[in-house]
Design a protein around this motif. Structure first.
Motif, PDB file in Angstrom:
ATOM      1  N   THR A  92      30.352  -9.686 -13.483  1.00  0.00           N
ATOM      2  CA  THR A  92      30.511 -10.070 -14.883  1.00  0.00           C
ATOM      3  C   THR A  92      30.781 -11.571 -14.960  1.00  0.00           C
ATOM      4  O   THR A  92      31.005 -12.235 -13.964  1.00  0.00           O
ATOM      5  CB  THR A  92      31.683  -9.307 -15.511  1.00  0.00           C
ATOM      6  OG1 THR A  92      32.878  -9.583 -14.757  1.00  0.00           O
ATOM      7  CG2 THR A  92      31.424  -7.804 -15.489  1.00  0.00           C
TER       8      THR A  92
ATOM      9  N   GLU B  51      34.617  -4.302 -18.733  1.00  0.00           N
ATOM     10  CA  GLU B  51      33.785  -4.744 -17.618  1.00  0.00           C
ATOM     11  C   GLU B  51      33.273  -3.555 -16.819  1.00  0.00           C
ATOM     12  O   GLU B  51      32.103  -3.534 -16.395  1.00  0.00           O
ATOM     13  CB  GLU B  51      34.581  -5.679 -16.704  1.00  0.00           C
ATOM     14  CG  GLU B  51      34.868  -7.046 -17.292  1.00  0.00           C
ATOM     15  CD  GLU B  51      35.722  -7.873 -16.357  1.00  0.00           C
ATOM     16  OE1 GLU B  51      35.171  -8.797 -15.715  1.00  0.00           O
ATOM     17  OE2 GLU B  51      36.929  -7.587 -16.248  1.00  0.00           O
TER      18      GLU B  51
ATOM     19  N   SER C 234      38.076  -8.402  -8.507  1.00  0.00           N
ATOM     20  CA  SER C 234      37.819  -9.451  -9.490  1.00  0.00           C
ATOM     21  C   SER C 234      38.293 -10.778  -8.919  1.00  0.00           C
ATOM     22  O   SER C 234      39.325 -10.848  -8.250  1.00  0.00           O
ATOM     23  CB  SER C 234      38.565  -9.190 -10.805  1.00  0.00           C
ATOM     24  OG  SER C 234      38.160  -7.982 -11.399  1.00  0.00           O
TER      25      SER C 234
END
Length: 484
Positions: A266, A282, A308
């Motif tokens: 993302t 996400e 992430s």
């Protein structure tokens, strides 16, 4: 103690600069408050690539540089980097066929002379490539490479240390001030050091560190979160997919850790480095991105793990996060002892960034800089073709078993004989902490690779944690702590 260079940050850029500087003969200290590759450098898409989509933003120089580095890195670290074929279906496409074909021709051209297979169209014979897709029609095939990102970071640090660099993990820079011709720095381990120059390789914290040092930088940073999900394997085969989305973004689906598929990434603007946590939107976005293309459908309930990272991108004023340049800027401050700050950068171009960083530092600091790593293998990289090397490992240490032999060959390459020099039988390996990590390997990770916790081993020095239950992880942690 006085050093030539104090590097703050143990991510890929900091460790690559430490390697380059130590090979040039500089006395180097690198401090990392957490673990090597603890943040962004272990949260990438795990690709060594030119960045096909960057062509859309006219980043030709960046793509050409990255493709040159891809060729170097595949040769320099064949144990942790391997070529990967990508399938680009021309379904749900927001770009015309001719534009994609032209982009791939340009990608090949910018790559120059290369060992990886060049791009081509999908063929009727590509049954394995089209079988997982909802619609088997036109598309393309091209090459890039897969990398174990956190291990590449650690290998940079290992090579730096082998050439005299002082690598201190779990040590933060508490304060630093300019004092005549040197930086006077106080560290969280209670020590004080001097350095003729400093490198701010703090990644997402680059601006925060500048503020603490009282330095005003001309460059700015855009913090953009990239998240990934892992699901049980979506398809058979060792190829990957690059999937076009209606918002003009692309999402990768990549084979991961024998039995899983990695899906990402993302591009979400965030306010702080600590915002590196995936959110439900996400997860839903990445599931939908895969579902547009694959026959096998997934839901958030199928997600087995996530990661992430917050990318510290150079702020070029782009209106959208996906359009922000992936190139880097090196800002030099010579108002007193030298300070070099790193804005941006990526796994693929870290070696080149380090080379350029030393060039910038050489004039104000008064040393000669020249290329020292362009043709240098990474620790463990001096091996024959990987299948041959695995066969050698299995023949030399048959008691490892096929799966563990392959994992360790990947992780350590030609360093493995050093680790196992006194191992003649399974008993010599000592206790199995879990996941096939023996006492011998665990001690190596602690003494040679700066691993301080079970999490350092399970999530960064390896990805074994993906395969362990909570009970098994707890047992591993207890066994690891008992080794101290």
């Amino acid at each position: 103690m006085t050093y030539d260079l104090l590097i703050v940050g143990g991510g890929i850029n900091g460790c690559a600069i430490a390697r380059e500087a130590s090979l040039l003969g500089l006395k180097v200290l690198l401090v990392e408050r957490d673990d090597l590759a603890a943040h962004t450098s272990s949260a990438s898409t795990k690709l060594i690539h030119g960045g096909l989509r960057y062509l859309e933003y006219y980043e030709f120089k960046l793509v050409a540089e990255a493709l040159r580095e891809r060729e170097r890195l595949v040769k320099a670290a064949p144990h942790i980097i391997h070529p990967l074929r990508f399938v680009l279906p021309h379904e749900n496409a927001v770009r015309p066929w001719w534009m994609v074909r032209l982009g791939l021709y340009l990608y090949d051209f910018l790559g120059g002379k290369m060992t990886l297979a060049r791009s081509r169209g999908l063929r009727k014979s590509d049954a394995a490539f089209v079988a997982p897709l909802k619609v088997a029609s036109k598309g393309f095939v091209y090459s890039d490479a897969f990398v174990d990102d956190s291990r590449l970071t650690v290998l940079n640090a290992i090579d730096a240390a082998a050439n005299g660099a002082d690598i201190r993990v779990g040590v933060a820079l508490d304060s630093a001030r300019r004092d005549g011709a040197v930086w006077q720095a106080h560290l969280s381990d209670g020590s004080s050091v001097s350095a003729r120059g400093m490198v701010n390789a703090a990644g997402p914290w680059v601006s925060q560190l500048l503020g603490r040092l009282g330095v005003n930088a001309a460059s700015g940073v855009r913090l953009v979160k990239g998240s990934h999900i892992v699901v049980p394997r979506l398809y058979d085969g060792d190829h990957a997919y690059i999937l076009q989305q209606p918002d003009r973004r692309i999402v990768f689906a990549i084979p991961y850790q024998d039995g899983f598929t990695e899906i990402g990434t993302t591009d979400v603007p965030v306010d702080a480095p600590e915002d590196a946590v995936i959110d439900q939107d996400e997860i839903a976005y990445l599931c939908e991105a895969a579902n547009r293309h694959f026959t096998r459908q997934i839901t958030p309930a199928d997600v087995t793990s996530t990661w992430s990272g917050v990318r510290p991108l150079y702020d070029d004023g782009a209106s959208e996060a996906k359009a922000v340049t992936r190139d880097y800027v090196l800002e030099l401050d010579t108002n007193g002892p030298t300070l070099l700050s790193i804005f941006g950068g990526k796994i693929t171009t870290a070696r080149h960034l380090a080379e350029e960083a030393l060039e910038k530092l050489s004039t104000p600091m008064g040393f000669s800089a020249y290329p020292v790593t362009r043709a240098r293998a990474f620790p463990g990289g001096a091996i024959p073709a990987f299948p041959q090397y695995v066969a050698q490992v299995c023949a030399t240490w048959p008691f490892l078993g096929a799966a563990r032999a392959e994992r360790m060959a990947h992780a350590y390459g030609s360093m493995l004989p050093d680790m196992l020099q006194d191992v003649k039988s399974a008993e010599d390996l000592g206790q199995d902490l879990g996941g096939g990590v023996s006492e011998v390997e665990a001690r190596w990770l602690r003494t040679r690779e700066w691993a301080r916790s079970a999490e350092d081993v399970l999530s960064r020095r390896s990805k074994i944690g993906l395969h362990l239950s909570e009970t098994e992880r707890s047992a591993f942690e207890a066994a690891w702590d008992a080794l101290a």
